[in-house]
Design a protein around this motif. Structure first.
Motif, PDB file in Angstrom:
ATOM      1  N   TRP A 122       2.094 -14.237  10.628  1.00 24.47           N
ATOM      2  CA  TRP A 122       1.479 -13.710   9.702  1.00 24.47           C
ATOM      3  C   TRP A 122       0.214 -14.481   9.024  1.00 24.47           C
ATOM      4  O   TRP A 122      -0.039 -15.576   9.343  1.00 24.47           O
ATOM      5  N   GLY A 123      -0.813 -13.891   8.378  1.00 22.47           N
ATOM      6  CA  GLY A 123      -1.906 -14.562   7.977  1.00 22.47           C
ATOM      7  C   GLY A 123      -2.040 -13.882   6.407  1.00 22.47           C
ATOM      8  O   GLY A 123      -1.388 -13.111   5.979  1.00 22.47           O
ATOM      9  N   MET A 124      -2.870 -14.465   5.881  1.00 18.79           N
ATOM     10  CA  MET A 124      -3.364 -14.301   4.452  1.00 18.79           C
ATOM     11  C   MET A 124      -3.890 -12.719   4.451  1.00 18.79           C
ATOM     12  O   MET A 124      -3.886 -12.062   3.304  1.00 18.79           O
ATOM     13  N   GLN A 125      -4.762 -12.309   5.561  1.00 19.99           N
ATOM     14  CA  GLN A 125      -5.207 -11.046   5.595  1.00 19.99           C
ATOM     15  C   GLN A 125      -4.185 -10.006   5.515  1.00 19.99           C
ATOM     16  O   GLN A 125      -4.147  -8.998   5.044  1.00 19.99           O
ATOM     17  N   ASP A 126      -2.919 -10.233   6.068  1.00 24.38           N
ATOM     18  CA  ASP A 126      -1.787  -9.470   5.889  1.00 24.38           C
ATOM     19  C   ASP A 126      -1.147  -9.342   4.779  1.00 24.38           C
ATOM     20  O   ASP A 126      -0.661  -8.256   4.073  1.00 24.38           O
ATOM     21  N   LEU A 127      -0.789 -10.443   3.992  1.00 25.20           N
ATOM     22  CA  LEU A 127      -0.640 -10.469   2.510  1.00 25.20           C
ATOM     23  C   LEU A 127      -1.496  -9.606   1.850  1.00 25.20           C
ATOM     24  O   LEU A 127      -1.165  -8.795   0.861  1.00 25.20           O
ATOM     25  N   GLU A 128      -2.730  -9.889   2.043  1.00 25.45           N
ATOM     26  CA  GLU A 128      -3.712  -9.063   1.039  1.00 25.45           C
ATOM     27  C   GLU A 128      -3.644  -7.575   1.338  1.00 25.45           C
ATOM     28  O   GLU A 128      -3.773  -6.810   0.630  1.00 25.45           O
ATOM     29  N   ALA A 129      -3.434  -7.234   2.613  1.00 23.59           N
ATOM     30  CA  ALA A 129      -3.320  -5.872   3.091  1.00 23.59           C
ATOM     31  C   ALA A 129      -2.213  -5.122   2.543  1.00 23.59           C
ATOM     32  O   ALA A 129      -2.229  -4.076   2.010  1.00 23.59           O
ATOM     33  N   VAL A 130      -1.079  -5.939   2.632  1.00 19.81           N
ATOM     34  CA  VAL A 130       0.273  -5.416   1.857  1.00 19.81           C
ATOM     35  C   VAL A 130      -0.041  -5.064   0.398  1.00 19.81           C
ATOM     36  O   VAL A 130       0.388  -4.050  -0.026  1.00 19.81           O
ATOM     37  N   LEU A 131      -0.521  -6.090  -0.336  1.00 16.60           N
ATOM     38  CA  LEU A 131      -0.778  -5.957  -1.958  1.00 16.60           C
ATOM     39  C   LEU A 131      -1.742  -4.765  -2.099  1.00 16.60           C
ATOM     40  O   LEU A 131      -1.568  -4.008  -3.023  1.00 16.60           O
ATOM     41  N   GLN A 132      -2.819  -4.669  -1.265  1.00 16.27           N
ATOM     42  CA  GLN A 132      -3.828  -3.777  -1.316  1.00 16.27           C
ATOM     43  C   GLN A 132      -3.253  -2.432  -1.170  1.00 16.27           C
ATOM     44  O   GLN A 132      -3.196  -1.300  -1.936  1.00 16.27           O
ATOM     45  N   SER A 133      -2.074  -2.237  -0.181  1.00 20.17           N
ATOM     46  CA  SER A 133      -1.546  -1.005  -0.002  1.00 20.17           C
ATOM     47  C   SER A 133      -0.513  -0.782  -1.127  1.00 20.17           C
ATOM     48  O   SER A 133      -0.653   0.591  -1.671  1.00 20.17           O
ATOM     49  N   LYS A 134       0.285  -1.459  -1.699  1.00 18.73           N
ATOM     50  CA  LYS A 134       1.268  -1.303  -2.772  1.00 18.73           C
ATOM     51  C   LYS A 134       0.500  -1.297  -4.033  1.00 18.73           C
ATOM     52  O   LYS A 134       1.194  -0.237  -4.927  1.00 18.73           O
ATOM     53  N   THR A 135      -0.468  -1.767  -4.361  1.00 23.83           N
ATOM     54  CA  THR A 135      -1.136  -1.628  -5.471  1.00 23.83           C
ATOM     55  C   THR A 135      -2.231  -0.572  -5.522  1.00 23.83           C
ATOM     56  O   THR A 135      -2.766  -0.253  -6.790  1.00 23.83           O
ATOM     57  N   GLY A 136      -2.628  -0.110  -4.393  1.00 26.26           N
ATOM     58  CA  GLY A 136      -3.797   0.835  -4.395  1.00 26.26           C
ATOM     59  C   GLY A 136      -5.070   0.274  -4.799  1.00 26.26           C
ATOM     60  O   GLY A 136      -6.052   1.035  -4.911  1.00 26.26           O
TER      61      GLY A 136
END
Length: 138
Positions: A122-136
């Motif tokens: 995994w990478g930081m971009q994956d963490l960022e993408a998850v949080l973007q998705s979950k928070t909108g």
């Protein structure tokens, strides 16, 4: 009591309930729990994670659990975690999240960081993408 007053009294609670049900979830409803080893090789990764989390200041609740503290030991016991775990990131209770159609497990160092044998996929971009998705938030 006339019919309009009667309807207003009966409908207002229903309307408020409908508003509460259909309103977007409170922004801080995403829970991120990070189990980590507070060792030297982990420090750059922790800084990078904090940089990602800063993008969601009001949208994410963050809980850090150092494995070498009583809190960390309690968290590991509660989550059924055993062994030498340098890093695990739980988003809403799970280390596995969907990112762009892929299942990503946020366990171990991110790809390209830390000792090879402890690197995850995994990478930081994956963490960022998850949080973007979950928070909108983008």
């Amino acid at each position: 009591m006339n019919a309009i007053t009667f309807l207003a009294i009966r409908l207002l609670p229903i309307l408020f309930g409908a508003i509460l049900i259909t309103a977007p979830a409170h922004a801080a409803s995403v829970k991120v729990e990070i189990l980590f080893m507070n060792h030297g090789p982990m420090q750059p990764v922790i800084k990078q994670i904090k940089d990602v989390l800063r993008q969601f200041p009001d949208a994410v609740q963050v809980f850090w659990h150092d494995v070498e503290t009583a809190d960390g030991a309690d968290f590991m016991k509660r989550m059924g975690i055993k062994g030498h775990i340098p890093l695990m990131i739980f988003v809403d209770g799970s280390t596995t999240q969907e990112v762009g159609g892929k299942s990503i497990n946020f366990t171990g160092f991110p790809n390209g960081a830390g000792p090879f044998m402890f690197q995850g996929a995994w990478g930081m971009q994956d963490l960022e993408a998850v949080l973007q998705s979950k928070t909108g938030k983008r």
